[in-house]
Design a protein around this motif. Structure first.
Motif, PDB file in Angstrom:
ATOM      1  N   GLU A   1      -2.925  10.501 -10.280  1.00  0.00           N
ATOM      2  CA  GLU A   1      -3.117   9.952  -9.783  1.00  0.00           C
ATOM      3  C   GLU A   1      -3.598   8.518 -10.051  1.00  0.00           C
ATOM      4  O   GLU A   1      -3.707   8.477 -11.218  1.00  0.00           O
ATOM      5  N   PRO A   2      -4.229   8.522  -8.823  1.00  0.00           N
ATOM      6  CA  PRO A   2      -4.272   6.838  -8.506  1.00  0.00           C
ATOM      7  C   PRO A   2      -5.545   6.173  -9.939  1.00  0.00           C
ATOM      8  O   PRO A   2      -5.492   5.537 -10.504  1.00  0.00           O
TER       9      PRO A   2
ATOM     10  N   GLU B   1       1.527   3.882  -2.786  1.00  0.00           N
ATOM     11  CA  GLU B   1       1.575   5.514  -2.219  1.00  0.00           C
ATOM     12  C   GLU B   1       2.424   6.952  -3.293  1.00  0.00           C
ATOM     13  O   GLU B   1       2.425   7.204  -3.772  1.00  0.00           O
ATOM     14  N   GLU B   2       3.848   5.638  -2.715  1.00  0.00           N
ATOM     15  CA  GLU B   2       5.320   6.638  -2.947  1.00  0.00           C
ATOM     16  C   GLU B   2       5.629   6.581  -4.546  1.00  0.00           C
ATOM     17  O   GLU B   2       6.114   7.690  -5.301  1.00  0.00           O
TER      18      GLU B   2
ATOM     19  N   ARG C   1       0.733  -1.393   0.374  1.00  0.00           N
ATOM     20  CA  ARG C   1      -0.010  -0.266  -0.059  1.00  0.00           C
ATOM     21  C   ARG C   1       1.531   1.246   0.213  1.00  0.00           C
ATOM     22  O   ARG C   1       0.893   2.078  -0.866  1.00  0.00           O
ATOM     23  N   THR C   2       1.983   1.352   1.376  1.00  0.00           N
ATOM     24  CA  THR C   2       3.058   2.657   0.923  1.00  0.00           C
ATOM     25  C   THR C   2       3.942   3.146   0.407  1.00  0.00           C
ATOM     26  O   THR C   2       4.034   4.136  -0.696  1.00  0.00           O
TER      27      THR C   2
ATOM     28  N   GLY D   1      -6.301   0.426   0.883  1.00  0.00           N
ATOM     29  CA  GLY D   1      -5.623   1.049   0.135  1.00  0.00           C
ATOM     30  C   GLY D   1      -6.557   2.050  -0.600  1.00  0.00           C
ATOM     31  O   GLY D   1      -7.673   2.079   0.236  1.00  0.00           O
ATOM     32  N   ARG D   2      -5.912   3.215  -0.808  1.00  0.00           N
ATOM     33  CA  ARG D   2      -6.916   4.269  -1.584  1.00  0.00           C
ATOM     34  C   ARG D   2      -6.697   4.382  -3.031  1.00  0.00           C
ATOM     35  O   ARG D   2      -7.177   5.471  -3.632  1.00  0.00           O
ATOM     36  N   LEU D   3      -6.758   2.739  -3.760  1.00  0.00           N
ATOM     37  CA  LEU D   3      -7.188   2.785  -4.905  1.00  0.00           C
ATOM     38  C   LEU D   3      -8.746   3.294  -5.000  1.00  0.00           C
ATOM     39  O   LEU D   3      -9.297   2.497  -5.124  1.00  0.00           O
TER      40      LEU D   3
ATOM     41  N   LEU E   1       3.519   6.736  -6.827  1.00  0.00           N
ATOM     42  CA  LEU E   1       1.881   7.619  -7.776  1.00  0.00           C
ATOM     43  C   LEU E   1       2.317   8.814  -7.894  1.00  0.00           C
ATOM     44  O   LEU E   1       2.226  10.195  -7.977  1.00  0.00           O
ATOM     45  N   GLY E   2       3.200   9.412  -6.145  1.00  0.00           N
ATOM     46  CA  GLY E   2       3.683  10.454  -5.606  1.00  0.00           C
ATOM     47  C   GLY E   2       4.638  10.834  -6.236  1.00  0.00           C
ATOM     48  O   GLY E   2       4.461  12.069  -6.525  1.00  0.00           O
TER      49      GLY E   2
END
Length: 432
Positions: free
Chosen positions: A146-147, A137-138, A133-134, A190-192, A140-141
């Motif tokens: 964007e997700p 995010e890493e 998960r992290t 997750g945040r997808l 993508l950032g």
């Protein structure tokens, strides 16, 4: 409306789009005129499909080709190619020593990566989900993506992957994963968005797909791809299993009543030929692996002892252990050779690549000795070409292959469905 074959107009259009996208992806840039013979579509169909793909932002013009550069002569023709930034994929390699997460554009150019080292036997499910998960995010950032721009996340894991109503479930006996609902865990933590699908498969299969698409497997019809890491696994690609078929080859019994394997059984190939077992056997024979280091560093030390640089005197214990490992691996390969008769065997994975060509020559010697003559004479054994990132690249090809199959259309959002009342009632009754 469906025709006699059962295929609708929508199916035909999607198939035509997929055919054009694949040819531009693997053989491009190409002109409209050359796409016809390459796909078997009429010039009218090519014009319509290309117009759609250009309008969707998936295909763009990429210069021109002059007479003599393509089979047909005439005035210059406009070349077309897949737009690199029209989609993004993430590939994840859940390995034995680290978790690697990479972000790619549609042409599999790496845009960002993250790694999470695993300490000891770091396969705790919660820890692994957090690493993935992290890491997502890493990357993508880091790339500013964007997700919602992702066409999917591919993940290569150790073990058997089963498909259920709630997504992929991993049965990784050697790492202590018993029916782990990895996809559901990633979705809940997750945040997808739900529009981004997960594609979870055995790591040997993702390695195999990468080598078949871009590496040493190109052009072959029958290939066995070996993932040689802490353990060993295999993927078989044949004319009847074109997408590759993961094999739990490391748990083939090579010694009845032999060494205890990580899976709990006795005498598995993995108990003798994986890097973990190789280092343990060196230690048991009196070798001294460096303390408090990871497996990759320890294996480097073993190889340096067995084959010292500069013509130094080799350690006979280390050399014997490496040679015995080559024999075990060769004997294991003979089973694949006799059963499936592949034309190529490719060895990848961090340990396989580290052991290198010299080790592979000994493996081939033993594989031939233990195999039937006819299939052994018609196969070759070599190293994979894609290096340590092959599993990650292969994982990213899983959503890419699905994207192509959909004709460049994105997957429908995943909707979480409620558990039927009858199933909940039965579950409650079983536990009461």
């Amino acid at each position: 409306m469906a025709g006699q074959s059962g295929r609708t107009v929508s199916d035909l259009r999607r198939g035509n789009r997929a055919a054009v996208l694949r040819r531009l992806y693997f053989d491009g840039p190409k002109s409209r005129q050359s796409l016809g013979p390459a796909t078997g579509l009429s010039s009218g169909s090519i014009s319509n499909v290309v117009a759609e793909l250009v309008a969707d932002g998936l295909v763009e013009e990429a210069g021109s080709v002059h007479p003599g550069q393509e089979p047909a002569a005439g005035r210059p023709r406009t070349l077309l190619r897949v737009v690199p930034g029209s989609g993004h994929m993430i590939g994840v390699d859940v390995g034995e020593t680290r978790v690697r997460i990479e972000l790619f554009d549609l042409t599999l150019t790496e845009l960002a990566r993250a790694e999470r080292p695993l300490r000891g036997k770091g396969y705790g499910v919660e820890t692994m989900v957090e690493h993935i998960r992290t890491g997502i995010e890493e990357v993508l950032g880091a790339a500013g993506v964007e997700p919602g721009e992702l066409i999917g996340v591919g993940i290569g894991v150790p073990g058997i992957v089963a498909r259920t109503d709630t997504g992929a479930v991993v049965h990784g006996q050697t790492i202590g994963w018993n029916a782990v609902p990895l996809e559901a865990l990633l979705r809940s933590s997750g945040r997808l968005p739900g529009s981004v699908p997960y594609f979870i498969d055995n790591g040997a299969r993702t390695l195999g797909q990468a080598e078949m698409w871009f590496g040493a497997g190109r052009g072959a019809q029958s290939v066995a791809v070996i993932l040689f890491g802490s353990g060993v696994g295999a993927c078989l690609v044949t004319d009847v299993a074109e997408q590759g078929r993961a094999l739990e080859w490391g748990h083939l019994t090579v010694q009845v009543g032999g060494r205890r394997c990580r899976c709990g059984a006795l005498g598995c190939l993995e108990a003798y030929a994986g890097a973990d077992a190789l280092l343990e056997r060196w230690r048991e024979a009196g070798g001294r692996p460096p303390e408090n280091t990871d497996e990759e560093t320890a294996l480097t030390a073993l190889l340096a002892a067995a084959h010292p640089a500069g013509g130094g005197r080799p350690d006979p214990v280390a050399r014997r252990v490496v040679r015995e490992t080559a024999e075990y691996l060769g004997a294991g390969l003979s089973g694949l050779i006799n059963l499936f008769q592949p034309e190529r065997i490719l060895v990848g994975g961090w340990a396989g690549l580290q052991l290198g060509p010299g080790f592979l020559a000994a493996v081939r010697e033993y594989a031939v000795a233990y195999s039937l003559d006819y299939p052994a004479e018609r196969m070759t054994i070599g190293l994979g070409e894609l290096g340590p990132d092959a599993v990650t690249v292969g994982a990213a090809t899983l959503p890419l292959a699905d994207f192509f199959a959909r004709g460049g259309r994105r997957a429908e959002p995943v909707r979480q469905t409620a558990v039927p009342a009858w199933r909940a009632a039965l579950k409650g009754r079983a536990t009461s």
